[in-house]
Scaffold this motif. Sequence first.
Motif, mmCIF file in Angstrom:
data_model
loop_
_atom_site.group_PDB
_atom_site.id
_atom_site.type_symbol
_atom_site.label_atom_id
_atom_site.label_comp_id
_atom_site.label_asym_id
_atom_site.label_seq_id
_atom_site.Cartn_x
_atom_site.Cartn_y
_atom_site.Cartn_z
ATOM 1 N N ASP A 260 -0.022 5.223 -0.666
ATOM 2 C CA ASP A 260 0.081 6.066 0.535
ATOM 3 C C ASP A 260 0.876 7.337 0.242
ATOM 4 O O ASP A 260 0.454 8.446 0.584
ATOM 5 N N ILE B 190 2.579 -0.733 -8.829
ATOM 6 C CA ILE B 190 2.175 -1.396 -7.586
ATOM 7 C C ILE B 190 2.985 -2.691 -7.486
ATOM 8 O O ILE B 190 2.990 -3.508 -8.407
ATOM 9 N N ARG C 146 -8.818 2.714 -3.774
ATOM 10 C CA ARG C 146 -8.359 3.812 -2.908
ATOM 11 C C ARG C 146 -8.157 5.092 -3.725
ATOM 12 O O ARG C 146 -8.490 6.188 -3.269
ATOM 13 N N ASN D 291 -7.642 -3.294 -5.354
ATOM 14 C CA ASN D 291 -7.880 -2.650 -4.053
ATOM 15 C C ASN D 291 -7.203 -1.281 -3.992
ATOM 16 O O ASN D 291 -7.773 -0.322 -3.469
ATOM 17 N N GLU D 292 -5.996 -1.183 -4.533
ATOM 18 C CA GLU D 292 -5.289 0.103 -4.546
ATOM 19 C C GLU D 292 -5.978 1.083 -5.492
ATOM 20 O O GLU D 292 -6.069 2.276 -5.208
ATOM 21 N N THR E 1 0.804 -1.225 0.000
ATOM 22 C CA THR E 1 0.000 0.000 0.000
ATOM 23 C C THR E 1 0.838 1.276 0.000
ATOM 24 O O THR E 1 0.297 2.362 -0.194
ATOM 25 N N LYS E 2 2.132 1.157 0.197
ATOM 26 C CA LYS E 2 2.996 2.331 0.365
ATOM 27 C C LYS E 2 3.028 3.232 -0.879
ATOM 28 O O LYS E 2 3.090 4.448 -0.765
#
Length: 127
Positions: free
Chosen positions: A57, A78, A99, A95-96, A53-54
């Motif tokens: 983020d 990713i 976001r 999923n990313e 997830t970084k």
Amino acid sequence: AKSISSLSGVNHLKMTAADAIPKISEILALRRKCDDCDGIAIWVSDMCVHELTKQVDIFLLAKNADIFRPGMAFVLTIKCNVGHAKDRFDDLTRNEVKRLEHVGAYGLKIIHLFSNRNGERTVMGFI
């Protein structure tokens, strides 16, 4: 041939992306006083991160720092390091992408480029 770093308006920041965001804000604040600069036009990141997830983020940190030009294009790699199956990597990437959509990203595409490793996916879009 000219080096890209010698071009006007190019700043090479040899530091982590998280550390660079405040520096970019400073640079843009100075430029906004002198030019018609309204932020970064494109964000490309293929940084090596150990947490899946970084990548998003850090992208969201930059978005929250208000350094992006409206409609900015972006490309993120990713790095999926959980699991071994293509379907798992695709699910983790989706999923990313959710976001990113949640904060207003649009025109998103997920691609497994020829140069991507098995667990890497490239996400392109606008925000």
